[in-house]
Motif scaffolding. Structure first.
Motif, PDB file in Angstrom:
ATOM      1  N   GLY A   1      39.781  88.308  48.767  1.00  0.00           N
ATOM      2  CA  GLY A   1      40.930  89.287  48.027  1.00  0.00           C
ATOM      3  C   GLY A   1      41.799  89.865  48.939  1.00  0.00           C
ATOM      4  O   GLY A   1      42.725  90.387  48.571  1.00  0.00           O
ATOM      5  N   ASP A   2      41.571  90.256  50.291  1.00  0.00           N
ATOM      6  CA  ASP A   2      42.320  90.567  51.261  1.00  0.00           C
ATOM      7  C   ASP A   2      43.525  89.927  51.495  1.00  0.00           C
ATOM      8  O   ASP A   2      43.459  88.292  51.333  1.00  0.00           O
ATOM      9  CB  ASP A   2      41.605  90.759  52.479  1.00  0.00           C
ATOM     10  CG  ASP A   2      40.670  92.199  52.706  1.00  0.00           C
ATOM     11  OD1 ASP A   2      40.726  92.846  51.401  1.00  0.00           O
ATOM     12  OD2 ASP A   2      39.867  92.428  53.576  1.00  0.00           O
ATOM     13  N   THR A   3      44.518  90.148  52.016  1.00  0.00           N
ATOM     14  CA  THR A   3      45.748  89.552  52.072  1.00  0.00           C
ATOM     15  C   THR A   3      45.454  88.202  53.021  1.00  0.00           C
ATOM     16  O   THR A   3      45.889  87.175  52.554  1.00  0.00           O
ATOM     17  CB  THR A   3      46.919  90.243  52.838  1.00  0.00           C
ATOM     18  OG1 THR A   3      46.829  91.566  52.132  1.00  0.00           O
ATOM     19  CG2 THR A   3      48.359  89.780  52.662  1.00  0.00           C
ATOM     20  N   ARG A   4      44.749  88.669  54.309  1.00  0.00           N
ATOM     21  CA  ARG A   4      44.523  87.436  55.246  1.00  0.00           C
ATOM     22  C   ARG A   4      43.068  87.389  55.432  1.00  0.00           C
ATOM     23  O   ARG A   4      42.506  88.543  55.896  1.00  0.00           O
ATOM     24  CB  ARG A   4      45.335  87.658  56.394  1.00  0.00           C
ATOM     25  CG  ARG A   4      46.874  87.420  56.160  1.00  0.00           C
ATOM     26  CD  ARG A   4      47.625  87.501  57.340  1.00  0.00           C
ATOM     27  NE  ARG A   4      49.063  87.104  56.995  1.00  0.00           N
ATOM     28  CZ  ARG A   4      50.050  87.996  57.575  1.00  0.00           C
ATOM     29  NH1 ARG A   4      50.186  88.838  58.210  1.00  0.00           N
ATOM     30  NH2 ARG A   4      51.514  87.420  57.418  1.00  0.00           N
ATOM     31  N   PRO A   5      42.699  86.216  55.728  1.00  0.00           N
ATOM     32  CA  PRO A   5      41.369  86.216  56.294  1.00  0.00           C
ATOM     33  C   PRO A   5      41.392  86.373  57.517  1.00  0.00           C
ATOM     34  O   PRO A   5      42.163  86.013  58.389  1.00  0.00           O
ATOM     35  CB  PRO A   5      40.783  84.542  56.148  1.00  0.00           C
ATOM     36  CG  PRO A   5      42.100  84.113  55.638  1.00  0.00           C
ATOM     37  CD  PRO A   5      43.251  84.723  55.058  1.00  0.00           C
ATOM     38  N   THR A   6      40.591  87.439  58.354  1.00  0.00           N
ATOM     39  CA  THR A   6      40.274  87.825  59.411  1.00  0.00           C
ATOM     40  C   THR A   6      39.147  87.795  60.215  1.00  0.00           C
ATOM     41  O   THR A   6      37.953  88.140  59.540  1.00  0.00           O
ATOM     42  CB  THR A   6      40.994  89.255  59.539  1.00  0.00           C
ATOM     43  OG1 THR A   6      42.414  89.238  58.822  1.00  0.00           O
ATOM     44  CG2 THR A   6      41.098  89.983  60.731  1.00  0.00           C
ATOM     45  N   VAL A   7      39.130  87.296  61.423  1.00  0.00           N
ATOM     46  CA  VAL A   7      37.938  87.494  62.596  1.00  0.00           C
ATOM     47  C   VAL A   7      38.122  88.473  63.392  1.00  0.00           C
ATOM     48  O   VAL A   7      39.087  88.772  63.706  1.00  0.00           O
ATOM     49  CB  VAL A   7      37.351  86.053  62.700  1.00  0.00           C
ATOM     50  CG1 VAL A   7      37.136  84.963  61.841  1.00  0.00           C
ATOM     51  CG2 VAL A   7      38.488  85.603  64.024  1.00  0.00           C
ATOM     52  N   THR A   8      36.972  89.021  63.846  1.00  0.00           N
ATOM     53  CA  THR A   8      37.203  90.270  64.795  1.00  0.00           C
ATOM     54  C   THR A   8      36.117  89.754  65.773  1.00  0.00           C
ATOM     55  O   THR A   8      34.887  89.513  65.736  1.00  0.00           O
ATOM     56  CB  THR A   8      36.820  91.499  64.288  1.00  0.00           C
ATOM     57  OG1 THR A   8      37.636  91.848  63.082  1.00  0.00           O
ATOM     58  CG2 THR A   8      36.774  92.662  65.339  1.00  0.00           C
ATOM     59  N   VAL A   9      36.681  89.797  67.153  1.00  0.00           N
ATOM     60  CA  VAL A   9      35.870  88.995  68.369  1.00  0.00           C
ATOM     61  C   VAL A   9      35.876  90.101  69.346  1.00  0.00           C
ATOM     62  O   VAL A   9      37.171  90.579  69.715  1.00  0.00           O
ATOM     63  CB  VAL A   9      36.907  87.860  68.801  1.00  0.00           C
ATOM     64  CG1 VAL A   9      35.902  87.283  70.064  1.00  0.00           C
ATOM     65  CG2 VAL A   9      36.907  86.917  67.623  1.00  0.00           C
ATOM     66  N   LYS A  10      35.097  90.323  70.107  1.00  0.00           N
ATOM     67  CA  LYS A  10      34.599  91.313  71.221  1.00  0.00           C
ATOM     68  C   LYS A  10      34.240  90.535  72.474  1.00  0.00           C
ATOM     69  O   LYS A  10      33.749  89.335  72.353  1.00  0.00           O
ATOM     70  CB  LYS A  10      33.278  92.148  70.838  1.00  0.00           C
ATOM     71  CG  LYS A  10      33.097  93.157  71.935  1.00  0.00           C
ATOM     72  CD  LYS A  10      32.222  94.274  71.640  1.00  0.00           C
ATOM     73  CE  LYS A  10      31.963  95.158  72.633  1.00  0.00           C
ATOM     74  NZ  LYS A  10      31.302  96.262  72.159  1.00  0.00           N
ATOM     75  N   ARG A  11      35.153  90.750  73.395  1.00  0.00           N
ATOM     76  CA  ARG A  11      34.984  89.976  74.786  1.00  0.00           C
ATOM     77  C   ARG A  11      33.238  90.241  75.280  1.00  0.00           C
ATOM     78  O   ARG A  11      32.800  91.123  75.253  1.00  0.00           O
ATOM     79  CB  ARG A  11      35.661  90.696  75.918  1.00  0.00           C
ATOM     80  CG  ARG A  11      37.069  90.147  75.765  1.00  0.00           C
ATOM     81  CD  ARG A  11      37.994  90.942  77.050  1.00  0.00           C
ATOM     82  NE  ARG A  11      39.275  90.756  76.906  1.00  0.00           N
ATOM     83  CZ  ARG A  11      39.942  90.048  77.604  1.00  0.00           C
ATOM     84  NH1 ARG A  11      39.381  88.968  78.256  1.00  0.00           N
ATOM     85  NH2 ARG A  11      41.281  90.039  77.556  1.00  0.00           N
TER      86      ARG A  11
END
Ligand SMILES: Cc1cc2nc3c(=O)[nH]c(=O)nc-3n(C[C@H](O)[C@H](O)[C@H](O)COP(=O)(O)OP(=O)(O)OC[C@H]3O[C@@H](n4cnc5c(N)ncnc54)[C@H](O)[C@@H]3O)c2cc1C
Ligand code: FES
Length: 343
Positions: free
Chosen positions: A63-73
């Protein structure tokens, strides 16, 4: 069967901390990406010797505007450094569809969440969904120091907007030392009656949190874990290879399997040495998968009749197995007939 490889166009790359970024993808084209809170995408990234595939949890909620992933180095890591340093809006990335079982069940009204470092990603997705849909959540969130807290502002906003339903307890190693089971148990004690406890973070943190829950007498069947590891194989390579033909039912030991998938039931011959996933995909059925190496649980399904053998399993726990969950990518038949359900 739809092509399982998605091409995602990067819409935005947002720095979250000094060493973590969120990558949002355009929607449209192929249509909306359908996923459940806590699921992950498998991305294909360039590697020195060709390509590497890595799983990244969605931090956005359905339901959020954009699918998003979050990546940590990860120091010295191939994919995380490439994503953080090189990915730009307009770039495209190949991905496998959302998968994974680290997602609250419909009956899970009250959640106790433990996250550390980049383990916040699927937990953030779950919290965002909770904020919208209802239910309570208490998060114990461990980080090295204040600067390394991913989503600090958004977590503050969520708790301020829903003080009666969402609570976050920060644990900073610079202030509190390394998280240990005794002190985690003391923090979590008032919430030990939650419908489910969900854990995601580095292995030592997961061990400490699991031990804390054990000390609190939380039934293991109520605990869900998401373990981060890098895939050793490239699931995209097998998909790009020549079209698969259904495996020949060439040996006397052919079983049958009745599969319920996407609301349809089918009965198929199942050659004894073929994995269930290979069988289903060769029959053009959209069975989910990612690693194909028994390490991610994207292919999990439930055996409701008969028995299978798992060739490899580094992800399902005793409690999952006791409930009938198996990994289709590693399952071969043990009985003449097997019944399988994809939840
Ligand atoms: C279901 C799931 C969800 C995940 N979700 C997230 C997420 O939301 N966010 C996130 O940041 N990560 C997530 N991960 C972890 C992610 O998939 C990667 O494992 C992580 O980013 C590291 O990948 P990399 O390619 O950067 O590092 P890799 O290249 O895999 O290296 C990892 C580490 O091993 C070391 N190493 C590599 N090769 C060798 C070698 N030959 N000898 C010795 N050491 C070596 C590297 O130096 C590095 O320290 C998830 C994993 C899974 C399975
Ligand atoms: S596809 Fe990852 S465990 Fe089967």
């Amino acid at each position: 069967m739809t092509d399982p490889i998605l091409t995602l166009r990067v819409a935005e790359v947002t720095p979250e901390t000094d060493d973590a970024v969120s990558v949002s993808f355009e929607t449209g084209g192929d249509g909306e990406l359908r996923y459940r809170p806590g699921q992950f995408l498998t991305l294909r990234v360039p590697a020195p010797d060709g390509w590497a595939a890595r799983c990244y949890s969605l931090s956005s909620a359905p339901g959020d505007t954009r699918p998003t992933v979050t990546v940590k180095r990860v120091p010295g890591g191939i994919a995380s450094n490439w994503i953080c340093a090189r990915l730009r809006p307009g770039d495209t990335v190949e991905a496998l569809p959302p998968a994974g079982r680290f997602t609250p069940a419909p009956g899970h009204r009250d959640l106790l969440l433990f996250a550390a470092g980049s383990g916040i990603t699927p937990v953030m997705s779950i919290l965002r969904a909770r904020a919208r849909e209802g239910g309570t959540a208490v998060l114990v969130y461990a980080n090295r120091d204040e600067r390394s807290v991913i989503f600090a502002d958004e977590l503050r906003r969520l708790t301020e907007a829903h003080p009666d339903r969402i609570q976050v307890v920060h644990w900073l190693e610079t202030l509190h030392g390394l998280p240990d089971p005794g002190r985690l148990a003391a923090l979590a004690r008032p919430f030990a009656g939650a419908d489910a406890a969900m854990l995601c973070g580095p292995a030592p943190f997961m061990r400490a949190a699991a031990e804390a829950l054990h000390q609190l007498g939380v039934d293991r069947a109520r605990v869900l874990t998401e373990e981060y590891q890098s895939l050793a194989s490239d699931p995209f390579a097998s998909l790009c290879a020549a079209p698969r033909t259904p495996p020949a039912a060439d040996d006397a030991a052919t079983a049958t399997v009745t599969v319920e998938l996407d609301g349809e039931r089918r009965t198929l011959p199942w050659p004894a040495r073929t994995t269930l996933l290979d069988l289903l995909r060769a029959r053009n059925l959209d069975a989910p998968f990612s690693c194909r190496e028994g390490a991610c649980s994207a292919c999990a399904c439930r055996v409701v009749g008969g028995e299978v053998k798992l060739l490899r399993n580094t992800v399902l726990e005793e409690e999952d197995l006791a409930e009938g969950y198996v990994l289709a990518c590693q399952a071969i038949p043990l009985t003449d007939h097997v019944e399988v359900v994809y939840d």
